[in-house]
Structure formats: C-alpha cells, structure tokens
Motif scaffolding. Structure first.
Motif, PDB file in Angstrom:
ATOM      1  N   ALA A 133      68.405  42.647  19.754  1.00 27.39           N
ATOM      2  CA  ALA A 133      67.051  42.927  19.245  1.00 27.39           C
ATOM      3  C   ALA A 133      66.070  43.262  20.371  1.00 27.39           C
ATOM      4  N   GLU A 134      66.426  44.266  21.138  1.00 28.76           N
ATOM      5  CA  GLU A 134      65.591  44.685  22.279  1.00 28.76           C
ATOM      6  C   GLU A 134      64.752  45.918  21.928  1.00 28.76           C
ATOM      7  N   HIS A 135      64.811  46.361  20.673  1.00 25.59           N
ATOM      8  CA  HIS A 135      64.129  47.610  20.309  1.00 25.59           C
ATOM      9  C   HIS A 135      62.605  47.444  20.348  1.00 25.59           C
ATOM     10  N   SER A 136      61.932  48.585  20.511  1.00 25.47           N
ATOM     11  CA  SER A 136      60.493  48.549  20.801  1.00 25.47           C
ATOM     12  C   SER A 136      59.642  49.022  19.623  1.00 25.47           C
ATOM     13  N   ARG A 137      58.359  48.771  19.738  1.00 23.66           N
ATOM     14  CA  ARG A 137      57.421  49.290  18.735  1.00 23.66           C
ATOM     15  C   ARG A 137      57.323  50.823  18.813  1.00 23.66           C
ATOM     16  N   PHE A 138      57.702  51.361  19.935  1.00 22.26           N
ATOM     17  CA  PHE A 138      57.752  52.830  20.088  1.00 22.26           C
ATOM     18  C   PHE A 138      58.758  53.411  19.094  1.00 22.26           C
ATOM     19  N   SER A 139      59.980  52.868  19.090  1.00 21.50           N
ATOM     20  CA  SER A 139      61.011  53.438  18.215  1.00 21.50           C
ATOM     21  C   SER A 139      60.676  53.170  16.743  1.00 21.50           C
ATOM     22  N   HIS A 140      60.098  52.001  16.453  1.00 23.06           N
ATOM     23  CA  HIS A 140      59.686  51.714  15.071  1.00 23.06           C
ATOM     24  C   HIS A 140      58.606  52.698  14.618  1.00 23.06           C
ATOM     25  N   SER A 141      57.638  52.967  15.481  1.00 23.22           N
ATOM     26  CA  SER A 141      56.543  53.887  15.109  1.00 23.22           C
ATOM     27  C   SER A 141      57.064  55.283  14.811  1.00 23.22           C
ATOM     28  N   LEU A 142      58.008  55.742  15.624  1.00 21.50           N
ATOM     29  CA  LEU A 142      58.639  57.043  15.345  1.00 21.50           C
ATOM     30  C   LEU A 142      59.363  57.007  13.998  1.00 21.50           C
ATOM     31  N   GLY A 143      60.004  55.874  13.706  1.00 22.52           N
ATOM     32  CA  GLY A 143      60.733  55.743  12.445  1.00 22.52           C
ATOM     33  C   GLY A 143      59.821  55.802  11.235  1.00 22.52           C
ATOM     34  N   VAL A 144      58.666  55.131  11.322  1.00 28.00           N
ATOM     35  CA  VAL A 144      57.711  55.154  10.209  1.00 28.00           C
ATOM     36  C   VAL A 144      57.193  56.578  10.009  1.00 28.00           C
ATOM     37  N   TYR A 145      56.882  57.238  11.128  1.00 31.06           N
ATOM     38  CA  TYR A 145      56.453  58.640  11.052  1.00 31.06           C
ATOM     39  C   TYR A 145      57.519  59.488  10.327  1.00 31.06           C
ATOM     40  N   ARG A 148      65.684  48.924  10.699  1.00 31.32           N
ATOM     41  CA  ARG A 148      65.787  48.945  12.165  1.00 31.32           C
ATOM     42  C   ARG A 148      66.105  47.542  12.690  1.00 31.32           C
ATOM     43  N   ASP A 149      65.414  46.552  12.157  1.00 29.24           N
ATOM     44  CA  ASP A 149      65.644  45.181  12.618  1.00 29.24           C
ATOM     45  C   ASP A 149      67.041  44.702  12.226  1.00 29.24           C
ATOM     46  N   ALA A 150      67.503  45.113  11.055  1.00 23.80           N
ATOM     47  CA  ALA A 150      68.867  44.749  10.637  1.00 23.80           C
ATOM     48  C   ALA A 150      69.893  45.404  11.563  1.00 23.80           C
ATOM     49  N   TYR A 151      69.652  46.658  11.891  1.00 28.56           N
ATOM     50  CA  TYR A 151      70.586  47.395  12.762  1.00 28.56           C
ATOM     51  C   TYR A 151      70.696  46.719  14.129  1.00 28.56           C
ATOM     52  N   PHE A 152      69.544  46.404  14.724  1.00 25.41           N
ATOM     53  CA  PHE A 152      69.557  45.881  16.096  1.00 25.41           C
ATOM     54  C   PHE A 152      69.908  44.385  16.171  1.00 25.41           C
ATOM     55  N   MET A 163      65.019  42.297  -2.246  1.00 27.19           N
ATOM     56  CA  MET A 163      65.932  41.217  -1.864  1.00 27.19           C
ATOM     57  C   MET A 163      66.249  41.298  -0.373  1.00 27.19           C
ATOM     58  N   SER A 164      66.349  42.515   0.113  1.00 31.25           N
ATOM     59  CA  SER A 164      66.633  42.716   1.536  1.00 31.25           C
ATOM     60  C   SER A 164      65.481  42.165   2.387  1.00 31.25           C
ATOM     61  N   ARG A 165      64.256  42.406   1.953  1.00 35.60           N
ATOM     62  CA  ARG A 165      63.086  41.867   2.663  1.00 35.60           C
ATOM     63  C   ARG A 165      63.103  40.342   2.618  1.00 35.60           C
ATOM     64  N   TYR A 166      63.393  39.794   1.449  1.00 37.92           N
ATOM     65  CA  TYR A 166      63.453  38.341   1.253  1.00 37.92           C
ATOM     66  C   TYR A 166      64.448  37.710   2.228  1.00 37.92           C
ATOM     67  N   GLN A 167      65.633  38.297   2.315  1.00 32.71           N
ATOM     68  CA  GLN A 167      66.672  37.728   3.179  1.00 32.71           C
ATOM     69  C   GLN A 167      66.367  37.921   4.661  1.00 32.71           C
ATOM     70  N   MET A 168      65.769  39.039   5.014  1.00 33.36           N
ATOM     71  CA  MET A 168      65.425  39.274   6.428  1.00 33.36           C
ATOM     72  C   MET A 168      64.401  38.241   6.922  1.00 33.36           C
ATOM     73  N   TYR A 169      63.449  37.891   6.065  1.00 31.87           N
ATOM     74  CA  TYR A 169      62.471  36.886   6.485  1.00 31.87           C
ATOM     75  C   TYR A 169      63.137  35.534   6.725  1.00 31.87           C
ATOM     76  N   LEU A 170      63.998  35.140   5.789  1.00 27.18           N
ATOM     77  CA  LEU A 170      64.627  33.822   5.924  1.00 27.18           C
ATOM     78  C   LEU A 170      65.613  33.776   7.085  1.00 27.18           C
ATOM     79  N   GLN A 171      66.372  34.854   7.268  1.00 22.54           N
ATOM     80  CA  GLN A 171      67.470  34.826   8.237  1.00 22.54           C
ATOM     81  C   GLN A 171      67.074  35.299   9.633  1.00 22.54           C
TER      82      GLN A 171
END
Length: 436
Positions: A58-70, A181-185, A224-232
């Motif tokens: 989980a070393e990914h940056s807000r840079f890559s996330h911002s590009l992804g949202v775009y 992205r967070d699941a991937y990394f 459900m994916s959001r629910y599980q990502m928060y808990l896990q």
C-alpha cells in the motif's frame, strides 16, 4: 470560454495504470494541471497513510488516485453522457478539472496530521485552487471565474448538483477509484466490483445522476465492497496503532516546542504549525519524506517519549491493543491510567483510546446538517426509487453504524520487569481480563 479551454494535445497522452489500464489525456488544460508543482506534490503523499505498515504493497500515492478519479469521470462524460439531452456539454472541462484536483489539499499522513494541528485539507484545496499557485494560473487561463467554479464543485456548493455528484455522492468516481485502487495495492479481494457495469447504467438527470434499475446488483456489490474495505483495511487495528503513534509524535513535538525544549534537530518545518501562522507555502513544503526525515532525527532526541515514539514508528515497533470502551468501562480505564502513571508511563502517550465508525450506505446520518443524497434507481416507467427500498441487501445495512473502541499500549514496556515490576503485573492482569 477561451480557445485554451478547448485546446487539444497534438497527440493523446496516456498514463499506464494498474487499475484502469490507461488514463487518457487529450485536453491541454488537464495536461498542464498534471505538470504543476502542487499536483506533482501528491506523488509524495500516500493514499493510505500508515496502512503500508500492515499491507506492504500500500505505497500508492494521492497522485495516482487523482488520475484514476479523473479517468473515471472522463469515461462517464465522454462515453456515457455525451449527446444525452440532460447532460450539459459545457460542464465537461469543469468536472474533469475538479476530478483531477479534488485531493490537492491533503497533507502528509492526512488524518493524523490534521488532528494534531487542527487543519482541514478541504480548506487547503481551496487555497491552492484560488491562491497564487501554478494550478490557479492554469485554471485562470480558461476563464477568470473558472478556479472559483472548480473550487465550488470540490466543496459541493456548485449550483449544478449533477456535476458535484460525479465526484462526491454515495456512488461517485472518487469512491469507485479508491476502493479498487486500495484493494489492488493491499492485495485483498474485497474492493472489487463491476465498475464497467455501473458506468454503463449511469444516467444524467436534472440535478443528479441515477442508476438504471437493471444495474442494481452491481451497485449492491459496490456498497458491500465499501463496507468490507472499511472493516478490513481502513479500520485495521494495526494500521490504527501506527496512526496512534504518529499522532503522539506530532503531539509531543508540538508540546515540547511550545514549552521551550531545546531540540538537537530543530523542527523548522513545523514552527508555523505550532504557532498557527501557516502560509500556503509552509503547507506545500511538507510531505511524507520530510516527516520521515524528522522521525529519524528525533530518534536521537534527549526527550525519552519523543525518541521512543519516533523509534517505534520508523522501526515498526507498534502498540498492542484490546477492545475497551471507556464510556462503558470508565472505572477500569481510569484505574489503568493511574497505574500507568505509577509505572512512569505517561498515559497521554502510552494508553490511547481510539474509536472507528462507518456507515456503509450513509445518507442516514442523525444530527448532521448536510443531507446526503441517496442512490436512486430509475425504474422502467421512469419512476425514481431510493436504492434501499428496492434492495434487501442495502436495506439490511442502511444506517447501521459499526462502531469499534480499542485502547492501545506498549506491551514490550509492560513486560519488562526491570522497573516497577509489581505495578506492571497489575496492569497486565487488568488488560488480560477480557481474555486476550
């Protein structure tokens, strides 16, 4: 709008992306924004804060996330909404810029940093968009009021709520990118859902974006994916332990500085934050590499608490934890605090209560002023139905707050019998009463 607003690159640029395969850029404005120093700074800020200490990928940056949202927003407006009567093509560049720039104001280790210095990243996003910055200079070339419009979209105050909802709603491009992205990394499977299907069934309607009823199951999967990502992932107790320590390092440094302690390594970059005289330049000068440098230097400090906490964070010697809610077991918590003092362990830094809470589908928030727009399904006859009225799965978790209380403490100190052995034994007996 100026000629610049419509200017295209001679050749499309692409960013290779592990989540979306490619991020496509044809607009000159977007390409210029990516090249600004304020946007490039996001490369030096992790998307998931301390989570890399638990999930090593989980070393990914807000840079890559911002590009992804775009990229998600680009696909929606160029491939799904284009040509539809209820989508205004004039909003295209605005929503693309807002998607790209929505996280500009995040500081290093966002939440811990914000807590200690009482900052708000959304305030700094606005300052970057409207201040004397490279980003502002690019946006002003589009139109004099364009930076303000982008800021309004990010702040959710823009009059056209349909535009806002693409970046900030119950089912938006921001969430769709960070979950995947967070699941991937992190290497987990919880965050995966059928985004392609969701995009295909999104429709622009007056002041909102709705989902065709045939796409309901893909939306259930997303929630459900959001629910599980928060808990896990997001509430993982070991990651929270690292955040507790990080929080306490910054808290300690601030206290030492304000009480006249003489540092071996003066925290120059933090002075404006200690004295609340922060300029935008001060804020932009801080990133995670600078914080890590200070943590390594502070390991050599005379102050035992600061050097210990810094060593713990850098070398991943984290606190242990048990489930304990001081609201329910106040007597036990106060007893522990007193015993910690007797054992010469400052409970302000070494006995920390932490709570986490999330609503997986969160437009029901009692007592909050901001009304969260629910997800609407568009039925075959054109009627709009709120998602939890149609979905048994979503109805079962709607408005259900999952709250968790833990206390964190340094087990290694407590198990060291060289000092205060009898008191430490008492503490350990109390901590282990719950069976851990």
């Amino acid at each position: 709008m100026t000629h610049y607003a419509n200017a295209k690159l001679q050749e499309e640029k692409v960013f290779k992306d592990p989540v979306h395969r490619y991020v496509h850029v044809r607009d000159q404005v977007i390409w210029d924004l990516v090249g600004t120093r304020e946007f490039q700074r996001l490369r030096r800020i992790r998307q998931l804060g301390t989570t890399f200490l638990v999930f090593h990928g989980a070393e990914h940056s807000r840079f890559s996330h911002s590009l992804g949202v775009y990229e998600i927003v680009r696909r929606i407006v160029d491939d799904i909404f284009a040509g539809r009567s209820e989508w205004d093509e004039n909003e295209r560049l605005l929503v693309l810029c807002a998607a790209l720039l929505h996280d500009l104001g995040h500081g290093p280790f966002s939440h811990a940093f914000e807590n200690v210095f009482e900052l708000d990243h959304e305030y700094y996003t606005r300052q970057i968009l409207l201040g004397e910055t490279e980003v502002n200079a690019v946006l002003k070339k589009v139109a004099a009021d364009f930076p303000e419009k982008v800021s309004q979209v990010v702040e959710k105050t823009y009059p056209n709520k349909q535009v806002v909802s693409l970046i900030s709603s119950q089912i938006d491009a921001d969430r769709m990118d960070y979950l995947q992205r967070d699941a991937y990394f992190t290497g987990v499977s919880y965050g995966h859902f059928d985004m392609e299907r969701i995009l295909r069934v999104m429709r622009p309607r007056k002041n909102q974006v709705v989902i065709k009823a045939t796409g309901m199951h893909a939306v259930e999967d997303y929630i459900m994916s959001r629910y599980q990502m928060y808990l896990q992932i997001y509430f993982h107790p070991v990651s929270r332990s690292a955040e507790v320590i990080l929080n306490n390092i910054l808290k300690r440094v601030k206290q030492l500085s304000l009480t006249g302690y003489t540092f071996k390594h003066e925290p120059t970059h933090f002075q404006a934050f200690f004295h609340n005289t922060i300029t935008l330049e001060d804020y932009l000068a801080l990133d995670e590499s600078i914080l890590f440098t200070y943590f390594q230097l502070w390991m050599q400090e005379e102050d035992a608490i600061l050097s210990d906490l810094s060593r713990r964070f850098v070398n991943r010697k984290l606190f242990q934890y048990i489930d304990l809610d001081p609201g329910v077991e106040l007597k036990k918590y106060q007893q522990l605090q007193e015993l910690f003092r007797q054992a010469e362990l400052n409970p302000d830094y070494y006995l920390v209560h932490d709570t986490t809470a999330d609503l997986p589908y969160d437009f029901y928030r009692p007592g909050e002023e901001e009304v969260r727009v629910p997800i609407f399904l568009e039925m075959k006859n054109g009627e709009l139905r709120e998602l939890s009225r149609e979905s048994i799965i979503v109805d079962s978790i709607s408005g259900r707050m999952k709250r968790d209380h833990k206390i964190y403490f340094p087990l290694d100190f407590l198990e060291d019998p060289s000092t205060h052995a009898a008191i430490k034994k008492q503490i350990l007996t109390l901590l282990r009463k719950d069976g851990k």
